[in-house]
Scaffold this motif. Structure first.
Motif: not given
Length: 309
Positions: A137, A139, A149, A171, A173, A179, A182, A187-188, A191
């Motif tokens: 994953k 972020g 991104w 994912r 945010f 980010v 996370a 969570q990721t 990122g």
């Protein structure tokens, strides 16, 4: 006595004429890209609008716009000027004839160039480069955010990877802080945030730079922030296609004269406004990305949009 009265009357007529001309010209509408909601965005940019109104001698309306609202406002003709990240501006130029007026010296790092830091938790021994992110994953900020991104997408490409098929979940945010949270909470696995934000988070005590590991670290001369990407020209103030070049020149001249201690800069958090940099490099980069802002999402990719928590 009579001469004095006539002079006063003439001055009054000139003042009324100026007001009538300003009214006929209408408000100058400036859309400012904001990340912290319209209320705080208005507080941030109101002094800039007031300063321009005073110097131009005509009303200026400040419109705080969230990321998703900028291009529709340009397309609909609701604004005369707008601030944008480089990719958003390149899209507005290609699709709607926008032109760069000024480049903003980055309010976080004080430079006219921007990059991004791709990072993981320092505790994550399994991830040491982009190639370690297969099936993991990632972020990021908004889908069409250049430093949030798209710079990562370009770095994946340079490594011979299609990010959308390589990582398991992209994912999104709402804020860079989300980010960072996370990634550090797991969570990721990794990122991306714009350059300078990790250092800013460290200064505020939100993290220690020892908590993060920078992936694909690049060193740029005289650029003191951790970075994983090429450096690009920064945020831009642009005019829409129908704006008189003379008015654009007046706005540019006024903003370029602002000093560091002027309220318009201080409340906006802008270091300075300078002559526009060359954004053709962004236009060329966009041809490598999976679409322009607002276009169809890439196929065969799993994307999630997460709210702050």
């Amino acid at each position: 006595m009579r001469k004095g009265i006539l002079a006063a009357a003439a001055a009054l007529l000139l003042a009324f004429a100026a007001l009538a001309q300003a009214a006929a010209e209408g408000d100058v509408k400036i859309g400012f890209l904001v990340w912290n909601g319209p209320f705080k965005g208005m507080q941030q940019w109101q002094a800039t609008g007031e300063h321009l109104a005073e110097k131009l001698g005509r009303p200026v309306t400040v419109l705080p716009l969230e990321f998703k609202d900028v291009l529709p406002a340009v397309e609909a003709g609701r604004i005369d000027f707008f601030t944008a990240d480089p990719s958003m501006f390149a899209t507005a130029k290609a699709q709607h004839g926008a032109e760069a007026v000024l480049t903003m010296k980055n309010p976080v790092i004080g430079t006219e160039l921007i990059g991004a830091a791709i990072f993981t938790s320092a505790k994550n021994n399994a991830v040491n480069g982009l190639t370690d992110l297969r099936g993991k994953k990632f972020g990021a900020l908004r889908r069409w955010s250049f430093a949030g991104w798209q710079m990562a997408e370009l770095e994946f490409q340079d490594a011979g990877l299609d990010a959308y098929g390589f990582i398991s979940t992209l994912r999104f945010f709402e804020t860079p802080q989300a980010v960072i949270k996370a990634v550090l909470s797991g969570q990721t696995e990794a990122g991306i945030v714009p350059t300078g934000l990790l250092e800013m988070a460290a200064e505020s005590g939100e993290l220690s730079l020892e908590d993060v590991k920078i992936l694909e670290k690049k060193h740029h001369k005289d650029f003191p922030y951790v970075c994983s990407t090429v450096l690009y020209p920064g945020f831009v103030l642009a005019k829409t296609a129908g704006v008189d070049p003379q008015l654009a020149g007046q706005v540019a001249a006024i903003l370029k004269k602002l000093k560091a201690d002027d309220k318009a800069l201080a409340t906006a958090g802008v270091t300075a406004w300078i002559d526009p940099l060359d954004y053709t490099v962004i236009e060329k980069m966009q041809s490598r990305l999976r679409g322009y802002a607002g276009e169809t999402e890439p196929q065969n990719s799993r994307q999630e949009y997460a709210r702050n928590n």
